[in-house]
Design a protein around this motif. Sequence first.
Motif, PDB file in Angstrom:
ATOM      1  N   UNK A 111       0.839  -1.195   0.000  1.00  0.00           N
ATOM      2  CA  UNK A 111       0.000   0.000   0.000  1.00  0.00           C
ATOM      3  C   UNK A 111       0.876   1.249   0.000  1.00  0.00           C
ATOM      4  N   UNK A 112       0.325   2.376  -0.426  1.00  0.00           N
ATOM      5  CA  UNK A 112       1.120   3.614  -0.494  1.00  0.00           C
ATOM      6  C   UNK A 112       1.651   4.091   0.852  1.00  0.00           C
ATOM      7  N   UNK A 138      -9.664  -3.394   3.441  1.00  0.00           N
ATOM      8  CA  UNK A 138      -9.315  -1.976   3.329  1.00  0.00           C
ATOM      9  C   UNK A 138     -10.305  -1.108   4.097  1.00  0.00           C
ATOM     10  N   UNK A 139      -9.862   0.101   4.417  1.00  0.00           N
ATOM     11  CA  UNK A 139     -10.660   0.987   5.259  1.00  0.00           C
ATOM     12  C   UNK A 139     -11.866   1.561   4.525  1.00  0.00           C
ATOM     13  N   UNK A 140     -11.743   1.789   3.222  1.00  0.00           N
ATOM     14  CA  UNK A 140     -12.848   2.372   2.455  1.00  0.00           C
ATOM     15  C   UNK A 140     -13.151   1.501   1.229  1.00  0.00           C
ATOM     16  N   UNK A 141     -13.826   0.379   1.439  1.00  0.00           N
ATOM     17  CA  UNK A 141     -14.090  -0.532   0.321  1.00  0.00           C
ATOM     18  C   UNK A 141     -15.042   0.032  -0.724  1.00  0.00           C
ATOM     19  N   UNK A 183      -3.386   7.509   3.974  1.00  0.00           N
ATOM     20  CA  UNK A 183      -3.911   6.381   4.734  1.00  0.00           C
ATOM     21  C   UNK A 183      -4.540   6.809   6.040  1.00  0.00           C
ATOM     22  N   UNK A 184      -4.883   5.835   6.895  1.00  0.00           N
ATOM     23  CA  UNK A 184      -4.581   4.419   6.704  1.00  0.00           C
ATOM     24  C   UNK A 184      -5.464   3.767   5.643  1.00  0.00           C
ATOM     25  N   UNK A 185      -4.893   2.826   4.950  1.00  0.00           N
ATOM     26  CA  UNK A 185      -5.623   2.140   3.891  1.00  0.00           C
ATOM     27  C   UNK A 185      -6.279   0.850   4.387  1.00  0.00           C
ATOM     28  N   UNK A 186      -5.715   0.270   5.440  1.00  0.00           N
ATOM     29  CA  UNK A 186      -6.261  -0.959   5.996  1.00  0.00           C
ATOM     30  C   UNK A 186      -7.097  -0.670   7.236  1.00  0.00           C
ATOM     31  N   UNK A 187      -8.037  -1.553   7.519  1.00  0.00           N
ATOM     32  CA  UNK A 187      -8.869  -1.409   8.705  1.00  0.00           C
ATOM     33  C   UNK A 187      -8.023  -1.578   9.964  1.00  0.00           C
TER      34      UNK A 187
END
Length: 239
Positions: A111-112, A138-141, A183-187
């Motif tokens: 991820x970035x 991901x945090x924003x699917x 980010x964050x990109x992940x939950x």
Amino acid sequence: MTVDSPSTLKRRRLTTIDPMDLESAKMKLEAAKQKFGHEIRVFETLIAPATPNDVSSSEEPDDFYEFTAEDYFRIMATRKEDKLLKTKKIREAEEAARRSRITKAVIRVRFPDNYTLQATFHPSETIQSLVVLLKKAIAQPELPFYIYTAPPKKQVKDLSQDFYSAGFIPGAIVYFSYDQPKGPFLQEDVLSLKGLEIIPEQPEPAEAAPETTMPSPSPVVPEQKPAGKKPAKPKWLKL
């Protein structure tokens, strides 16, 4: 000064893990496996601090991934075997044998924000199964995203391919991208898995019993018979 051997240091590192922490890690990773349907791990890649001259962007520019002539000749140099010399039947048999030996595909998605999500799939699963997993993690699917490989930068569009046919075996690194600026990109629950890894404790090597040296038997000297007396000259023999 006494220096510990590498094997001693390894045993010490493994045995200092708190059993409660190890059990907690097992439980969290198993819960994540049940939730996402795959074994997953999370890592963070440390990078050098940015300088004022660095360009701030979430990913490298497209020209960074351009396929150069040097890349082409390097790849061609690794292809030592000429497939044209083989019949189609032989090639198919060899391909089937190679495929049967590979039982899993370990895919890492970078991820970035320098986090990496690792997941384990069966080689016959399709890339669509990776996309489904990402939507869960991901945090924003709800935002559209895509994955790509590099170099050269190439968007993965055919999601119906299995990992073996796509060349993602025994493992591959793909990159995640969408228009979210940062980010964050992940939950959060996925990020909480960062650094968790189950390292089985290695058993102490058994010390070899000291060898017992058996005394070697004395060499047997053959008994020498006393030399016999020379036969007496007959009385009737005259020289």
